[in-house]
Design an enzyme around this catalytic site. Structure first.
Site, PDB file in Angstrom:
ATOM      1  N   ARG A 116      -3.135  -0.558   5.478  1.00 31.17           N
ATOM      2  CA  ARG A 116      -3.752  -1.636   4.710  1.00 31.17           C
ATOM      3  C   ARG A 116      -2.871  -2.852   4.494  1.00 31.17           C
ATOM      4  O   ARG A 116      -3.296  -3.989   4.728  1.00 31.17           O
ATOM      5  CB  ARG A 116      -4.231  -1.083   3.356  1.00 31.17           C
ATOM      6  CG  ARG A 116      -5.362  -0.085   3.490  1.00 31.17           C
ATOM      7  CD  ARG A 116      -5.574   0.704   2.215  1.00 31.17           C
ATOM      8  NE  ARG A 116      -4.447   1.586   1.956  1.00 31.17           N
ATOM      9  CZ  ARG A 116      -4.279   2.307   0.852  1.00 31.17           C
ATOM     10  NH1 ARG A 116      -5.168   2.212  -0.117  1.00 31.17           N
ATOM     11  NH2 ARG A 116      -3.246   3.101   0.713  1.00 31.17           N
TER      12      ARG A 116
ATOM     13  N   ASP B 217      -8.070   3.907   1.282  1.00 29.89           N
ATOM     14  CA  ASP B 217      -7.102   4.398   2.267  1.00 29.89           C
ATOM     15  C   ASP B 217      -7.857   4.919   3.496  1.00 29.89           C
ATOM     16  O   ASP B 217      -8.641   5.859   3.388  1.00 29.89           O
ATOM     17  CB  ASP B 217      -6.312   5.531   1.595  1.00 29.89           C
ATOM     18  CG  ASP B 217      -5.216   6.082   2.485  1.00 29.89           C
ATOM     19  OD1 ASP B 217      -5.200   5.752   3.682  1.00 29.89           O
ATOM     20  OD2 ASP B 217      -4.389   6.851   1.969  1.00 29.89           O
TER      21      ASP B 217
ATOM     22  N   CYS C  46       0.873  -1.190   0.000  1.00 28.22           N
ATOM     23  CA  CYS C  46       0.000   0.000   0.000  1.00 28.22           C
ATOM     24  C   CYS C  46       0.904   1.232   0.000  1.00 28.22           C
ATOM     25  O   CYS C  46       2.112   1.117  -0.237  1.00 28.22           O
ATOM     26  CB  CYS C  46      -0.953  -0.015   1.185  1.00 28.22           C
ATOM     27  SG  CYS C  46      -0.133   0.003   2.792  1.00 28.22           S
TER      28      CYS C  46
HETATM   29  P1  4NP Z   1      -1.608   2.880   4.110  1.00 30.70           P
HETATM   30  O1  4NP Z   1      -2.239   4.234   4.701  1.00 30.70           O
HETATM   31  O2  4NP Z   1      -1.110   3.195   2.723  1.00 30.70           O
HETATM   32  O3  4NP Z   1      -2.769   1.929   4.104  1.00 30.70           O
HETATM   33  O4  4NP Z   1      -0.493   2.464   5.057  1.00 30.70           O
HETATM   34  C1  4NP Z   1      -1.570   5.456   4.701  1.00 30.70           C
HETATM   35  C2  4NP Z   1      -0.593   5.700   5.633  1.00 30.70           C
HETATM   36  C3  4NP Z   1       0.042   6.924   5.673  1.00 30.70           C
HETATM   37  C4  4NP Z   1      -0.298   7.903   4.754  1.00 30.70           C
HETATM   38  C5  4NP Z   1      -1.266   7.645   3.810  1.00 30.70           C
HETATM   39  C6  4NP Z   1      -1.892   6.424   3.780  1.00 30.70           C
HETATM   40  N1  4NP Z   1       0.343   9.171   4.807  1.00 30.70           N
HETATM   41  O5  4NP Z   1      -0.039  10.053   4.030  1.00 30.70           O
HETATM   42  O6  4NP Z   1       1.240   9.369   5.630  1.00 30.70           O
END
Ligand code: 4NP
Length: 159
Positions: free
Chosen positions: A16, A128, A10
């Site tokens: 995720r 997300d 992800c």
């Molecule tokens: P992930 O979620 O891709 O599911 O781990 C996110 C974690 C951090 C960020 C965005 C999505 N961020 O912008 O820091």
């Protein structure tokens, strides 16, 4: 027999994909198939490298008896694409990034999207949850439980 190696990917590797990794490991344990698989996760970005999973994600997962233990890491190209048999993205942006990072056509064939394995949910991506509320984290887990079951069934059939 070689293990089947799966990498879930992800954006940040704190919500995720660590959840996908943990849901898959829990399913493998339930089916007594752990010795046949290697399961890991990584982020497109290294923004959160070295950090444990997001606390909100951990809290929602533990309510389903799923413990998130992985530490965030950035995907490595070309090594991860060569090493893993399945490289699985969570949304369309992840898919675009993975195809860009993939070193060649053979490794591009290893890339798929998590929701392609769902049989109960109609979502075409794992949304997300980072900037949203509790229901976003629950939805992630609902989709991942559905998709992991479909993924495992589809690999089992091909072996
Ligand atoms: P992930 O979620 O891709 O599911 O781990 C996110 C974690 C951090 C960020 C965005 C999505 N961020 O912008 O820091």
């Amino acid at each position: 027999m070689d293990k089947t190696k799966i990498l879930f990917v992800c954006l940040g590797n704190i919500c995720r994909s660590p959840s996908a990794e943990a849901v898959m490991k829990s399913l493998l344990k339930e089916r007594d198939l752990e010795q046949y698989y290697e399961v890991e996760s990584a982020g497109i970005t290294g923004y959160h490298a070295g950090e444990p999973a997001d606390e909100r994600m951990q809290r929602h997962a533990i309510q389903r008896n799923i413990r998130l233990t992985s530490i965030s890491q950035q995907i490595k190209s070309p090594d991860d694409f060569n090493y893993y048999d399945y490289v699985i993205g969570m949304d369309d942006q992840n898919m675009n990034d993975l195809f860009e990072l993939s070193p060649n056509e053979a490794t591009s064939h290893k890339i798929s999207k998590m929701t392609d394995y769902c049989s109960h949910h109609q979502h075409t991506s794992v949304p997300d949850p980072y900037y949203g509320g509790a229901e976003g984290f629950e939805l992630v887990l609902d989709i991942l439980e559905d998709a992991c079951e479909g993924l495992l069934n589809s690999i089992d059939k091909n072996d």
